[in-house]
Design a protein around this motif. Structure first.
Motif, mmCIF file in Angstrom:
data_model
loop_
_atom_site.group_PDB
_atom_site.id
_atom_site.type_symbol
_atom_site.label_atom_id
_atom_site.label_comp_id
_atom_site.label_asym_id
_atom_site.label_seq_id
_atom_site.Cartn_x
_atom_site.Cartn_y
_atom_site.Cartn_z
ATOM 1 N N ARG A 99 6.388 6.582 12.684
ATOM 2 C CA ARG A 99 6.402 6.171 11.280
ATOM 3 C C ARG A 99 7.786 6.296 10.646
ATOM 4 O O ARG A 99 8.242 5.388 9.941
ATOM 5 N N LYS A 153 -2.156 -3.908 13.700
ATOM 6 C CA LYS A 153 -3.109 -5.027 13.687
ATOM 7 C C LYS A 153 -2.472 -6.262 13.067
ATOM 8 O O LYS A 153 -2.604 -7.386 13.585
ATOM 9 N N THR A 201 2.472 5.385 3.260
ATOM 10 C CA THR A 201 1.466 6.169 3.985
ATOM 11 C C THR A 201 0.377 5.307 4.613
ATOM 12 O O THR A 201 -0.587 5.834 5.163
ATOM 13 N N VAL A 202 0.520 3.987 4.536
ATOM 14 C CA VAL A 202 -0.484 3.094 5.117
ATOM 15 C C VAL A 202 -0.685 3.435 6.599
ATOM 16 O O VAL A 202 0.280 3.738 7.306
ATOM 17 N N PRO A 203 -1.921 3.445 7.081
ATOM 18 C CA PRO A 203 -2.141 3.766 8.503
ATOM 19 C C PRO A 203 -1.369 2.818 9.422
ATOM 20 O O PRO A 203 -1.347 1.599 9.191
ATOM 21 N N LEU A 204 -0.755 3.383 10.450
ATOM 22 C CA LEU A 204 0.007 2.552 11.380
ATOM 23 C C LEU A 204 -0.897 1.584 12.138
ATOM 24 O O LEU A 204 -0.432 0.538 12.607
ATOM 25 N N GLU A 205 -2.174 1.922 12.235
ATOM 26 C CA GLU A 205 -3.112 1.000 12.878
ATOM 27 C C GLU A 205 -3.170 -0.331 12.124
ATOM 28 O O GLU A 205 -3.301 -1.397 12.737
ATOM 29 N N GLU A 206 -3.055 -0.264 10.803
ATOM 30 C CA GLU A 206 -3.077 -1.496 10.004
ATOM 31 C C GLU A 206 -1.815 -2.320 10.235
ATOM 32 O O GLU A 206 -1.866 -3.544 10.297
ATOM 33 N N GLN A 251 0.792 -1.228 0.000
ATOM 34 C CA GLN A 251 0.000 0.000 0.000
ATOM 35 C C GLN A 251 0.823 1.276 0.000
ATOM 36 O O GLN A 251 0.264 2.368 -0.115
ATOM 37 N N LYS A 285 -0.688 0.175 18.486
ATOM 38 C CA LYS A 285 0.013 1.265 17.795
ATOM 39 C C LYS A 285 1.072 1.874 18.701
ATOM 40 O O LYS A 285 2.161 2.263 18.251
#
Length: 200
Positions: free
Chosen positions: A60, A44, A36-41, A33, A50
């Protein structure tokens, strides 16, 4: 013993395991991705919070710098190194531009590097510097040999790859066969007389 406080060695082992899981998850997420992929992803996928990412990598930028060699740099530098082994100037520039556009299509993180999405990362900016110097080297040699139009510059190449990065990141992603056909159109448009069919 129930309720016992974990030993220091146990805590260190847990920290190493968490770091390895985060690295693995980040590599997969960034390759799929982009940076810039969300760190939450990422958290998980790694099975951690996080906050653990911040504790282990500082956020990041620290996480990117921990894995960018595997995600982007190793492939880009391999392309540059192989390009330098190709003797024929026309074949060299054809391979280089085709390989760069292939990286852009396959690796969203490579486009984030090209776009300097995180300019505060020294490692990302170093990758950009190395890539820029390679562009200048290969374009200068190809122009001198007649493999490229004499007016085509390294700045033109930079603009083309950045435009492509923006299109892939924010536009509609074309099918691979369409993308490859456009790569051929690009190459045909910038080739010099010596590389054109029947050229001398």
């Amino acid at each position: 013993m129930a309720g016992a406080v974990p030993s220091g060695s146990r805590l260190r082992a847990d920290a190493r395991r968490n770091s390895a899981q985060i690295r693995s998850a980040a590599i997969g997420a960034f390759r799929g991705q982009g940076l810039t992929v969300p760190l939450e992803e990422v958290a998980k996928a790694a099975g951690v919070s996080k906050a653990t990412i911040f504790n282990r990598f500082g956020g990041r930028i620290g996480l990117i710098e921990a894995v960018i060699e595997e995600v982007v740099a190793s492939e880009l530098f391999a392309v540059i190194d192989h390009t330098r082994t190709i003797a024929d100037a026309g074949e060299r520039i054809t391979y280089y531009l085709t390989a760069i556009r292939d990286l852009q299509y396959r690796q969203p993180a490579f486009n984030d590097v090209l776009l300097q999405t995180y300019p505060h990362s020294r490692q990302l900016m170093e990758i950009c510097r190395v890539g820029s110097e390679a562009n200048e080297e290969f374009i200068a040699a190809a122009r001198a040999s007649g493999a490229l139009r004499p007016e085509f510059t390294a700045g033109d190449l930079h603009a083309l790859v950045v435009d492509n990065a923006l299109a892939l990141k924010h536009g509609e992603r074309p099918p691979r066969d369409v993308y490859d056909r456009r790569t051929m159109y690009l190459l045909d448009g910038i080739r010099g007389r010596s590389s054109a069919p029947g050229g001398r």
